[in-house]
Write an enzyme that holds these catalytic residues in place. Structure first.
Site, PDB file in Angstrom:
ATOM      1  N   ASP A 171     -14.449   3.332   8.180  1.00 26.75           N
ATOM      2  CA  ASP A 171     -14.435   3.473   6.719  1.00 26.75           C
ATOM      3  C   ASP A 171     -14.666   2.123   6.047  1.00 26.75           C
ATOM      4  O   ASP A 171     -13.992   1.760   5.085  1.00 26.75           O
ATOM      5  CB  ASP A 171     -13.116   4.083   6.246  1.00 26.75           C
ATOM      6  CG  ASP A 171     -13.231   4.677   4.831  1.00 26.75           C
ATOM      7  OD1 ASP A 171     -14.361   5.014   4.418  1.00 26.75           O
ATOM      8  OD2 ASP A 171     -12.197   4.809   4.152  1.00 26.75           O
ATOM      9  N   LYS A 223       0.863  -1.177   0.000  1.00 25.14           N
ATOM     10  CA  LYS A 223       0.000   0.000   0.000  1.00 25.14           C
ATOM     11  C   LYS A 223       0.900   1.227   0.000  1.00 25.14           C
ATOM     12  O   LYS A 223       1.644   1.469   0.961  1.00 25.14           O
ATOM     13  CB  LYS A 223      -0.908   0.012   1.223  1.00 25.14           C
ATOM     14  CG  LYS A 223      -1.717   1.305   1.370  1.00 25.14           C
ATOM     15  CD  LYS A 223      -2.534   1.282   2.649  1.00 25.14           C
ATOM     16  CE  LYS A 223      -3.229   2.627   2.864  1.00 25.14           C
ATOM     17  NZ  LYS A 223      -4.032   2.648   4.097  1.00 25.14           N
TER      18      LYS A 223
END
Length: 300
Positions: A107, A10
């Site tokens: 989220d 990431k």
């Protein structure tokens, strides 16, 4: 590859709103939690402005990669979709109740559900997560972060978040998995504002099964299970947080077909005009578009 092992990296975009604090939060949280339905941290790197996190590689990318693609969604039969729903719920149960730290994800969305080679779900992206002490029920913030379409009303408008905020997001995910459409994919001015409102309209007319993805209708024999998932999804979307079930209750309702379910009340349509006005004109808020990741996951 690390010692012959496939990994995912990431890389935090330089233009991303996620700063060093969120990056460190993600590292701390992921290093302390271990569960089959949570992504596993392998390492990290900070070099100048560059920030990277190394995870186990998920060959099937994320849920939205399949679910919202007209061709690829056909690879998700109902058994696979139900397994994904249950796996997400199991991951949330661990975060909310069984981990050493009570964690609110904040989220939860389709692009943050990664899929392994067997299509098992892994909750990812903990950059916006919050840690609660076990005796704390809810908290308040003026800095609201998250994603349109998945955000609970009390959080979007008042900055109040709790485990029930994640339950609301989970309810949206359940409807998306059943329907195969994004919550914000409705653009008809005279029709429903979003998938949540559309699902409620169908439920109110005793036509909830019309919500089911067309790719499932010809092959799915689990009609009762589909109906139950829609029912549970709507219960998770109650306007009042106190009326929503806990994720532990959600798992019981999903797995126990003999369990009587309460009737859902009028749900919150978080992308409704009044809420959108509050979000777009508020201060100290960070939102990503529905389904848009704030970072990229690349196989290495």
């Amino acid at each position: 590859m690390v010692e012959g092992r496939e990994i995912a990296v990431k890389v935090l975009s330089r233009s991303s709103d996620q700063g060093l604090l969120e990056f460190k939060t993600e590292l701390i949280l992921i290093s302390k939690i271990q569960h089959v339905n949570l992504v596993k941290l392998l390492g990290f790197c900070i070099h100048g402005d560059e920030k990277m996190i190394v995870y186990d590689y998920m060959p099937n990318k994320s849920l939205d990669f399949f679910l919202f693609d007209p061709a690829k969604k056909e690879l998700l039969n109902w058994d696979t979709r139900f397994n994904i729903i249950e796996g997400i719920a199991q991951g949330l149960l661990y975060l909310h109740k069984y981990s050493r730290l009570r964690i609110i994800h904040r989220d939860l969305k389709a692009s943050n559900i990664l899929l392994d080679d067997n299509m098992n779900p892994k909750i990812s992206d903990f950059g916006l997560a919050k840690i609660f002490k076990q005796n704390v029920i809810e908290a308040n913030t003026n800095r609201r972060v998250g994603t349109y379409g998945y955000m609970a009303p009390e959080y979007a408008m008042q900055g109040i978040y709790s485990v029930k905020s994640d339950v609301y997001s989970f309810g949206v995910l359940v409807l998306e998995i059943v329907c195969g459409q994004k919550n914000n994919s409705f653009h008809n001015e005279e029709g429903p504002l979003n998938l949540v409102e559309y699902a409620w309209e169908l439920w109110s007319k005793d036509a909830a099964l019309e919500l089911v993805d067309q790719t499932l209708k010809s092959s799915c024999s689990h009609i009762d299970q589909l109906q139950r998932c829609i029912h549970v999804g709507l219960l998770c979307l109650e306007n009042r947080a106190t009326d929503r079930p806990t994720i532990e209750d959600v798992l019981s309702m999903l797995k126990n077909e003999r369990m009587m379910l309460p009737m859902p009340k009028f749900p919150a349509f978080v992308s409704g005009s009044s809420v959108v006005y509050e979000l777009e004109n508020g201060k100290s808020q960070k939102f990503s578009a529905n389904g848009l990741s704030m970072s990229a996951i690349d196989g290495r």
